[in-house]
Scaffold this active site. Structure first.
Site, mmCIF file in Angstrom:
data_model
loop_
_atom_site.group_PDB
_atom_site.id
_atom_site.type_symbol
_atom_site.label_atom_id
_atom_site.label_comp_id
_atom_site.label_asym_id
_atom_site.label_seq_id
_atom_site.Cartn_x
_atom_site.Cartn_y
_atom_site.Cartn_z
ATOM 1 N N LYS A 140 0.814 -1.224 0.000
ATOM 2 C CA LYS A 140 0.000 0.000 0.000
ATOM 3 C C LYS A 140 0.848 1.276 0.000
ATOM 4 O O LYS A 140 0.510 2.245 -0.668
ATOM 5 C CB LYS A 140 -0.945 0.015 1.204
ATOM 6 C CG LYS A 140 -2.028 -1.053 1.153
ATOM 7 C CD LYS A 140 -2.967 -0.905 2.338
ATOM 8 C CE LYS A 140 -3.849 -2.114 2.507
ATOM 9 N NZ LYS A 140 -4.813 -1.967 3.594
ATOM 10 N N ASP A 191 -9.771 2.357 2.616
ATOM 11 C CA ASP A 191 -9.794 1.758 3.962
ATOM 12 C C ASP A 191 -10.542 2.642 4.960
ATOM 13 O O ASP A 191 -11.265 2.147 5.828
ATOM 14 C CB ASP A 191 -8.362 1.508 4.471
ATOM 15 C CG ASP A 191 -7.740 0.259 3.846
ATOM 16 O OD1 ASP A 191 -8.487 -0.625 3.397
ATOM 17 O OD2 ASP A 191 -6.496 0.184 3.817
HETATM 18 P P1 NAP Z 1 1.320 -2.745 10.387
HETATM 19 O O1 NAP Z 1 1.519 -1.567 9.521
HETATM 20 O O2 NAP Z 1 2.322 -3.849 10.390
HETATM 21 O O3 NAP Z 1 1.159 -2.197 11.910
HETATM 22 C C1 NAP Z 1 1.064 -3.096 12.984
HETATM 23 C C2 NAP Z 1 0.683 -2.338 14.244
HETATM 24 O O4 NAP Z 1 0.443 -3.308 15.281
HETATM 25 C C3 NAP Z 1 1.786 -1.422 14.783
HETATM 26 O O5 NAP Z 1 1.208 -0.314 15.408
HETATM 27 C C4 NAP Z 1 2.486 -2.325 15.804
HETATM 28 O O6 NAP Z 1 3.138 -1.601 16.824
HETATM 29 C C5 NAP Z 1 1.294 -3.045 16.397
HETATM 30 N N1 NAP Z 1 1.625 -4.299 17.034
HETATM 31 C C6 NAP Z 1 2.078 -5.443 16.443
HETATM 32 N N2 NAP Z 1 2.219 -6.417 17.358
HETATM 33 C C7 NAP Z 1 1.838 -5.887 18.556
HETATM 34 C C8 NAP Z 1 1.764 -6.401 19.884
HETATM 35 N N3 NAP Z 1 2.099 -7.677 20.151
HETATM 36 N N4 NAP Z 1 1.307 -5.610 20.855
HETATM 37 C C9 NAP Z 1 0.937 -4.319 20.583
HETATM 38 N N5 NAP Z 1 1.018 -3.758 19.352
HETATM 39 C C10 NAP Z 1 1.454 -4.546 18.355
HETATM 40 O O7 NAP Z 1 -0.079 -3.475 10.090
HETATM 41 P P2 NAP Z 1 -1.409 -2.774 9.520
HETATM 42 O O8 NAP Z 1 -1.466 -2.917 8.053
HETATM 43 O O9 NAP Z 1 -1.512 -1.452 10.141
HETATM 44 O O10 NAP Z 1 -2.535 -3.779 10.110
HETATM 45 C C11 NAP Z 1 -2.875 -3.760 11.486
HETATM 46 C C12 NAP Z 1 -4.052 -4.708 11.740
HETATM 47 O O11 NAP Z 1 -5.218 -4.214 11.105
HETATM 48 C C13 NAP Z 1 -3.840 -6.112 11.214
HETATM 49 O O12 NAP Z 1 -4.350 -7.020 12.159
HETATM 50 C C14 NAP Z 1 -4.662 -6.158 9.955
HETATM 51 O O13 NAP Z 1 -5.118 -7.461 9.671
HETATM 52 C C15 NAP Z 1 -5.815 -5.239 10.314
HETATM 53 N N6 NAP Z 1 -6.469 -4.608 9.139
HETATM 54 C C16 NAP Z 1 -7.775 -4.903 8.904
HETATM 55 C C17 NAP Z 1 -8.411 -4.311 7.829
HETATM 56 C C18 NAP Z 1 -9.860 -4.630 7.565
HETATM 57 O O14 NAP Z 1 -10.348 -4.323 6.471
HETATM 58 N N7 NAP Z 1 -10.557 -5.189 8.505
HETATM 59 C C19 NAP Z 1 -7.730 -3.421 6.992
HETATM 60 C C20 NAP Z 1 -6.393 -3.130 7.281
HETATM 61 C C21 NAP Z 1 -5.768 -3.748 8.363
HETATM 62 P P3 NAP Z 1 4.696 -1.177 16.711
HETATM 63 O O15 NAP Z 1 4.714 0.183 16.086
HETATM 64 O O16 NAP Z 1 5.126 -1.195 18.117
HETATM 65 O O17 NAP Z 1 5.382 -2.220 15.876
#
Ligand code: NAP
Length: 307
Positions: free
Chosen positions: A87, A123
Protein backbone atom coordinates in the site's frame (compact mmCIF):
# COMPACT_ATOMS: atom_id res chain seq x y z
CA UNK A 1 -10.66 -17.87 -9.18
CA UNK A 2 -8.78 -19.27 -6.16
CA UNK A 3 -5.67 -19.80 -8.28
CA UNK A 4 -2.73 -17.78 -7.01
CA UNK A 5 -1.11 -16.17 -10.05
CA UNK A 6 2.43 -14.81 -10.28
CA UNK A 7 4.21 -12.26 -12.41
CA UNK A 8 5.28 -15.09 -14.75
CA UNK A 9 1.57 -15.73 -15.57
CA UNK A 10 1.16 -12.08 -16.49
CA UNK A 11 3.80 -12.30 -19.22
CA UNK A 12 1.43 -14.52 -21.25
CA UNK A 13 -1.90 -13.32 -19.86
CA UNK A 14 -4.73 -14.61 -22.08
CA UNK A 15 -7.94 -13.45 -20.35
CA UNK A 16 -9.81 -11.22 -22.82
CA UNK A 17 -12.54 -9.89 -20.50
CA UNK A 18 -12.18 -7.00 -18.05
CA UNK A 19 -9.63 -8.05 -15.43
CA UNK A 20 -9.29 -6.86 -11.84
CA UNK A 21 -6.82 -8.24 -9.31
CA UNK A 22 -5.51 -8.07 -5.78
CA UNK A 23 -1.74 -7.94 -5.32
CA UNK A 24 -0.13 -8.96 -2.06
CA UNK A 25 2.59 -11.09 -0.48
CA UNK A 26 1.32 -13.46 0.83
CA UNK A 27 -2.08 -13.47 -0.87
CA UNK A 28 -3.45 -17.04 -0.74
CA UNK A 29 -5.84 -16.25 2.16
CA UNK A 30 -7.29 -12.99 0.80
CA UNK A 31 -11.10 -12.88 0.91
CA UNK A 32 -11.18 -10.24 -1.84
CA UNK A 33 -11.43 -12.59 -4.88
CA UNK A 34 -14.55 -14.49 -3.66
CA UNK A 35 -16.08 -11.24 -2.39
CA UNK A 36 -15.56 -9.31 -5.66
CA UNK A 37 -16.41 -12.20 -7.98
CA UNK A 38 -19.71 -12.75 -6.15
CA UNK A 39 -20.51 -9.05 -6.57
CA UNK A 40 -19.52 -9.10 -10.26
CA UNK A 41 -21.74 -12.15 -10.82
CA UNK A 42 -24.63 -10.28 -9.24
CA UNK A 43 -23.94 -7.11 -11.24
CA UNK A 44 -23.88 -9.17 -14.46
CA UNK A 45 -27.42 -10.42 -13.83
CA UNK A 46 -28.72 -6.86 -14.09
CA UNK A 47 -26.20 -5.32 -16.51
CA UNK A 48 -24.59 -7.38 -19.31
CA UNK A 49 -21.61 -5.00 -19.39
CA UNK A 50 -20.27 -6.87 -16.38
CA UNK A 51 -20.64 -10.39 -17.80
CA UNK A 52 -16.93 -10.75 -18.50
CA UNK A 53 -15.48 -8.94 -15.53
CA UNK A 54 -13.29 -11.19 -13.31
CA UNK A 55 -11.16 -10.57 -10.22
CA UNK A 56 -7.87 -12.50 -9.83
CA UNK A 57 -5.25 -12.88 -7.10
CA UNK A 58 -1.51 -12.38 -7.63
CA UNK A 59 1.38 -13.07 -5.27
CA UNK A 60 3.82 -10.24 -5.95
CA UNK A 61 6.94 -9.87 -3.74
CA UNK A 62 7.68 -6.22 -2.86
CA UNK A 63 10.82 -6.01 -5.03
CA UNK A 64 8.71 -6.93 -8.08
CA UNK A 65 5.99 -4.33 -7.46
CA UNK A 66 7.33 -1.54 -9.74
CA UNK A 67 7.71 -3.97 -12.68
CA UNK A 68 4.36 -5.59 -11.89
CA UNK A 69 2.46 -2.29 -11.89
CA UNK A 70 3.87 -1.43 -15.32
CA UNK A 71 2.95 -4.88 -16.67
CA UNK A 72 -0.60 -4.85 -15.23
CA UNK A 73 -1.06 -1.45 -16.88
CA UNK A 74 0.32 -2.64 -20.22
CA UNK A 75 -1.98 -5.70 -20.05
CA UNK A 76 -4.88 -3.27 -19.53
CA UNK A 77 -6.09 -4.56 -16.15
CA UNK A 78 -8.96 -2.22 -15.31
CA UNK A 79 -8.32 -2.05 -11.56
CA UNK A 80 -6.11 -3.38 -8.78
CA UNK A 81 -6.36 -3.76 -5.03
CA UNK A 82 -3.14 -3.61 -3.05
CA UNK A 83 -2.65 -5.29 0.29
CA UNK A 84 0.27 -5.97 2.64
CA UNK A 85 3.06 -4.99 1.94
CA UNK A 86 2.26 -2.86 -1.14
CA UNK A 87 0.00 0.00 0.00
CA UNK A 88 2.78 2.46 0.81
CA UNK A 89 5.23 1.23 -1.82
CA UNK A 90 2.69 1.82 -4.60
CA UNK A 91 2.10 5.46 -3.73
CA UNK A 92 5.20 6.60 -5.62
CA UNK A 93 4.27 4.47 -8.65
CA UNK A 94 0.88 5.94 -9.52
CA UNK A 95 0.31 8.80 -11.96
CA UNK A 96 -2.38 10.53 -9.89
CA UNK A 97 -3.07 10.17 -6.16
CA UNK A 98 -6.62 10.96 -5.03
CA UNK A 99 -6.61 13.98 -2.68
CA UNK A 100 -8.11 11.96 0.19
CA UNK A 101 -5.34 9.33 -0.07
CA UNK A 102 -2.47 11.84 0.07
CA UNK A 103 -2.42 12.45 3.85
CA UNK A 104 -2.70 8.70 4.45
CA UNK A 105 0.45 8.08 2.41
CA UNK A 106 -0.87 4.80 1.06
CA UNK A 107 -3.17 3.52 -1.70
CA UNK A 108 -5.19 0.30 -1.76
CA UNK A 109 -7.14 0.80 -5.01
CA UNK A 110 -5.80 1.59 -8.49
CA UNK A 111 -7.89 2.51 -11.53
CA UNK A 112 -6.49 2.20 -15.05
CA UNK A 113 -6.13 5.49 -16.94
CA UNK A 114 -4.27 6.00 -20.21
CA UNK A 115 -1.53 8.05 -18.53
CA UNK A 116 -0.99 5.51 -15.73
CA UNK A 117 -2.66 4.34 -12.52
CA UNK A 118 -5.03 6.57 -10.55
CA UNK A 119 -4.61 5.74 -6.84
CA UNK A 120 -7.25 5.78 -4.07
CA UNK A 121 -7.49 4.65 -0.47
CA UNK A 122 -10.82 3.11 0.51
CA UNK A 123 -9.79 1.76 3.96
CA UNK A 124 -10.99 4.89 5.79
CA UNK A 125 -14.39 4.69 4.11
CA UNK A 126 -14.52 0.99 5.09
CA UNK A 127 -13.84 1.82 8.73
CA UNK A 128 -16.40 4.63 8.92
CA UNK A 129 -19.10 2.55 7.20
CA UNK A 130 -18.39 -0.48 9.40
CA UNK A 131 -18.49 1.51 12.65
CA UNK A 132 -21.79 3.02 11.55
CA UNK A 133 -23.29 -0.28 10.43
CA UNK A 134 -22.08 -2.50 13.27
CA UNK A 135 -22.02 -0.12 16.22
CA UNK A 136 -24.50 2.58 15.14
CA UNK A 137 -21.84 5.21 15.80
CA UNK A 138 -20.21 7.88 13.67
CA UNK A 139 -16.57 8.92 13.67
CA UNK A 140 -17.83 12.51 13.45
CA UNK A 141 -18.13 13.87 16.97
CA UNK A 142 -16.64 10.75 18.60
CA UNK A 143 -13.79 10.75 21.07
CA UNK A 144 -11.57 8.07 19.56
CA UNK A 145 -8.89 6.00 21.29
CA UNK A 146 -6.94 4.45 18.42
CA UNK A 147 -4.53 1.60 19.19
CA UNK A 148 -1.63 1.25 16.75
CA UNK A 149 0.51 3.43 14.51
CA UNK A 150 1.01 1.21 11.44
CA UNK A 151 -0.60 1.52 8.01
CA UNK A 152 -4.14 0.72 9.13
CA UNK A 153 -3.94 3.11 12.09
CA UNK A 154 -2.68 5.86 9.79
CA UNK A 155 -5.71 5.47 7.50
CA UNK A 156 -8.05 5.33 10.50
CA UNK A 157 -6.53 8.45 12.08
CA UNK A 158 -6.82 10.47 8.87
CA UNK A 159 -10.45 9.36 8.46
CA UNK A 160 -11.29 10.29 12.07
CA UNK A 161 -9.79 13.76 11.58
CA UNK A 162 -11.34 14.24 8.13
CA UNK A 163 -14.79 13.35 9.50
CA UNK A 164 -14.46 15.71 12.46
CA UNK A 165 -13.99 13.48 15.50
CA UNK A 166 -14.17 15.36 18.82
CA UNK A 167 -10.69 14.26 19.95
CA UNK A 168 -8.15 11.68 18.82
CA UNK A 169 -6.00 9.70 21.25
CA UNK A 170 -3.41 7.35 19.76
CA UNK A 171 -1.59 4.67 21.75
CA UNK A 172 1.15 2.51 20.27
CA UNK A 173 3.72 0.00 21.53
CA UNK A 174 6.77 1.65 19.93
CA UNK A 175 7.24 5.31 20.73
CA UNK A 176 9.23 6.20 17.59
CA UNK A 177 6.44 4.88 15.32
CA UNK A 178 3.89 6.79 17.38
CA UNK A 179 5.90 10.01 17.11
CA UNK A 180 6.22 9.72 13.32
CA UNK A 181 2.45 9.35 13.01
CA UNK A 182 1.74 12.21 15.41
CA UNK A 183 4.11 14.48 13.46
CA UNK A 184 2.31 13.68 10.20
CA UNK A 185 -1.15 14.19 11.74
CA UNK A 186 -0.43 17.42 13.61
CA UNK A 187 -1.11 19.76 10.63
CA UNK A 188 -4.42 18.00 9.84
CA UNK A 189 -5.56 18.03 13.47
CA UNK A 190 -4.46 21.65 13.89
CA UNK A 191 -6.31 22.79 10.77
CA UNK A 192 -9.47 21.06 11.96
CA UNK A 193 -9.05 22.26 15.56
CA UNK A 194 -9.18 18.68 16.88
CA UNK A 195 -7.20 17.80 20.05
CA UNK A 196 -4.60 15.12 19.28
CA UNK A 197 -2.90 13.11 22.05
CA UNK A 198 -0.29 10.37 21.87
CA UNK A 199 1.06 7.88 24.38
CA UNK A 200 2.60 4.44 24.42
CA UNK A 201 0.49 1.40 25.30
CA UNK A 202 2.54 1.13 28.47
CA UNK A 203 1.71 4.72 29.42
CA UNK A 204 -1.94 4.10 28.59
CA UNK A 205 -2.05 1.13 30.96
CA UNK A 206 -0.18 3.05 33.67
CA UNK A 207 -2.59 6.01 33.56
CA UNK A 208 -5.52 3.88 34.56
CA UNK A 209 -8.59 6.07 34.71
CA UNK A 210 -6.65 9.29 35.28
CA UNK A 211 -6.73 11.79 32.47
CA UNK A 212 -8.19 9.44 29.88
CA UNK A 213 -11.46 10.11 28.09
CA UNK A 214 -14.62 8.31 29.21
CA UNK A 215 -17.04 6.88 26.62
CA UNK A 216 -14.37 6.69 23.94
CA UNK A 217 -14.75 4.69 20.77
CA UNK A 218 -11.79 2.28 21.02
CA UNK A 219 -10.45 1.16 17.63
CA UNK A 220 -7.82 -1.58 17.51
CA UNK A 221 -5.51 -1.14 14.52
CA UNK A 222 -2.68 -3.23 15.97
CA UNK A 223 -2.06 -6.76 14.80
CA UNK A 224 -2.16 -7.97 18.41
CA UNK A 225 -5.05 -10.42 18.48
CA UNK A 226 -4.45 -12.05 15.10
CA UNK A 227 -3.43 -15.17 17.03
CA UNK A 228 -6.06 -16.30 19.51
CA UNK A 229 -3.45 -16.70 22.29
CA UNK A 230 -2.31 -13.03 21.90
CA UNK A 231 -2.87 -10.77 24.86
CA UNK A 232 -5.23 -7.85 24.09
CA UNK A 233 -3.26 -4.69 23.20
CA UNK A 234 -4.76 -3.00 26.25
CA UNK A 235 -6.56 -4.10 29.42
CA UNK A 236 -10.01 -2.53 29.00
CA UNK A 237 -10.78 -2.86 32.70
CA UNK A 238 -7.90 -0.46 33.44
CA UNK A 239 -9.47 2.30 31.27
CA UNK A 240 -12.56 4.45 31.73
CA UNK A 241 -15.51 2.47 30.31
CA UNK A 242 -15.51 2.82 26.51
CA UNK A 243 -18.67 3.58 24.53
CA UNK A 244 -17.82 0.83 22.04
CA UNK A 245 -14.90 -1.24 20.76
CA UNK A 246 -14.10 -1.90 17.11
CA UNK A 247 -11.31 -4.35 16.23
CA UNK A 248 -10.03 -4.31 12.64
CA UNK A 249 -9.10 -7.98 13.06
CA UNK A 250 -11.80 -10.35 11.77
CA UNK A 251 -9.99 -13.68 11.94
CA UNK A 252 -10.36 -14.85 14.66
CA UNK A 253 -13.86 -13.30 14.72
CA UNK A 254 -13.67 -12.69 18.47
CA UNK A 255 -10.23 -11.30 19.31
CA UNK A 256 -9.05 -11.16 22.94
CA UNK A 257 -9.93 -7.43 22.97
CA UNK A 258 -13.48 -8.10 21.74
CA UNK A 259 -13.87 -10.92 24.28
CA UNK A 260 -12.90 -8.44 27.00
CA UNK A 261 -15.40 -5.88 25.65
CA UNK A 262 -18.10 -8.55 25.66
CA UNK A 263 -17.32 -9.47 29.26
CA UNK A 264 -17.80 -5.81 30.23
CA UNK A 265 -21.05 -5.54 28.29
CA UNK A 266 -19.54 -2.95 25.93
CA UNK A 267 -20.87 -2.96 22.32
CA UNK A 268 -18.20 -4.39 20.03
CA UNK A 269 -17.60 -5.47 16.42
CA UNK A 270 -14.84 -7.09 14.41
CA UNK A 271 -13.28 -5.87 11.14
CA UNK A 272 -15.20 -7.98 8.60
CA UNK A 273 -17.60 -5.18 7.71
CA UNK A 274 -14.61 -2.87 7.22
CA UNK A 275 -13.11 -5.33 4.74
CA UNK A 276 -16.44 -5.57 2.91
CA UNK A 277 -17.01 -1.81 2.74
CA UNK A 278 -13.48 -0.95 1.59
CA UNK A 279 -13.95 -3.57 -1.14
CA UNK A 280 -17.38 -2.22 -2.07
CA UNK A 281 -15.92 1.27 -2.45
CA UNK A 282 -13.15 -0.08 -4.71
CA UNK A 283 -15.73 -1.85 -6.87
CA UNK A 284 -17.79 1.32 -7.09
CA UNK A 285 -14.67 3.21 -8.29
CA UNK A 286 -14.03 0.58 -10.98
CA UNK A 287 -17.60 0.02 -12.16
CA UNK A 288 -19.36 3.32 -11.45
CA UNK A 289 -22.35 1.11 -10.58
CA UNK A 290 -24.29 0.63 -7.33
CA UNK A 291 -22.53 -2.24 -5.56
CA UNK A 292 -24.34 -5.25 -3.98
CA UNK A 293 -22.72 -4.93 -0.55
CA UNK A 294 -24.86 -7.71 0.97
CA UNK A 295 -23.63 -10.16 -1.67
CA UNK A 296 -20.03 -9.21 -0.88
CA UNK A 297 -20.57 -9.72 2.85
CA UNK A 298 -22.21 -13.11 2.37
CA UNK A 299 -19.36 -14.24 0.08
CA UNK A 300 -16.70 -13.05 2.54
CA UNK A 301 -18.44 -14.85 5.43
CA UNK A 302 -18.76 -18.05 3.38
CA UNK A 303 -15.09 -17.95 2.34
CA UNK A 304 -14.03 -17.35 5.93
CA UNK A 305 -16.20 -20.22 7.19
CA UNK A 306 -14.74 -22.56 4.54
CA UNK A 307 -11.19 -22.07 5.84
P1 NAP B 1 1.32 -2.74 10.39
O1 NAP B 1 1.52 -1.57 9.52
O2 NAP B 1 2.32 -3.85 10.39
O3 NAP B 1 1.16 -2.20 11.91
C1 NAP B 1 1.06 -3.10 12.98
C2 NAP B 1 0.68 -2.34 14.24
O4 NAP B 1 0.44 -3.31 15.28
C3 NAP B 1 1.79 -1.42 14.78
O5 NAP B 1 1.21 -0.31 15.41
C4 NAP B 1 2.49 -2.33 15.80
O6 NAP B 1 3.14 -1.60 16.82
C5 NAP B 1 1.29 -3.04 16.40
N1 NAP B 1 1.63 -4.30 17.03
C6 NAP B 1 2.08 -5.44 16.44
N2 NAP B 1 2.22 -6.42 17.36
C7 NAP B 1 1.84 -5.89 18.56
C8 NAP B 1 1.76 -6.40 19.88
N3 NAP B 1 2.10 -7.68 20.15
N4 NAP B 1 1.31 -5.61 20.86
C9 NAP B 1 0.94 -4.32 20.58
N5 NAP B 1 1.02 -3.76 19.35
C10 NAP B 1 1.45 -4.55 18.35
O7 NAP B 1 -0.08 -3.47 10.09
P2 NAP B 1 -1.41 -2.77 9.52
O8 NAP B 1 -1.47 -2.92 8.05
O9 NAP B 1 -1.51 -1.45 10.14
O10 NAP B 1 -2.54 -3.78 10.11
C11 NAP B 1 -2.88 -3.76 11.49
C12 NAP B 1 -4.05 -4.71 11.74
O11 NAP B 1 -5.22 -4.21 11.11
C13 NAP B 1 -3.84 -6.11 11.21
O12 NAP B 1 -4.35 -7.02 12.16
C14 NAP B 1 -4.66 -6.16 9.96
O13 NAP B 1 -5.12 -7.46 9.67
C15 NAP B 1 -5.82 -5.24 10.31
N6 NAP B 1 -6.47 -4.61 9.14
C16 NAP B 1 -7.78 -4.90 8.90
C17 NAP B 1 -8.41 -4.31 7.83
C18 NAP B 1 -9.86 -4.63 7.57
O14 NAP B 1 -10.35 -4.32 6.47
N7 NAP B 1 -10.56 -5.19 8.50
C19 NAP B 1 -7.73 -3.42 6.99
C20 NAP B 1 -6.39 -3.13 7.28
C21 NAP B 1 -5.77 -3.75 8.36
P3 NAP B 1 4.70 -1.18 16.71
O15 NAP B 1 4.71 0.18 16.09
O16 NAP B 1 5.13 -1.20 18.12
O17 NAP B 1 5.38 -2.22 15.88
Amino acid sequence: MDTVHTLADLAHWAYTGTALAVLGHPIAHSLSPPMHNAALGRLATRDPRFAHWRYFRFDIPPDDLPRALKLFHAKKFHGLNLTVPHKVLALARVAVVDAAAQPVGAVNTLLHADAGWHGFNTDGHGLAAAVHEELRRDLAGATVLLLGAGGAARGAAVECLARGCAALWIANRTRSHLNTLLKDLTPLAGAAGIPLHGLTLEELAARGHAGLPAHALVINATSSGLRSHDAPPVDLTALPRPAAVFDMIYNPPLSPLLRAAGALGVPHANGLAMLVHQGAKSLEIWTGAPVPVGTMRAAAEAALAAR
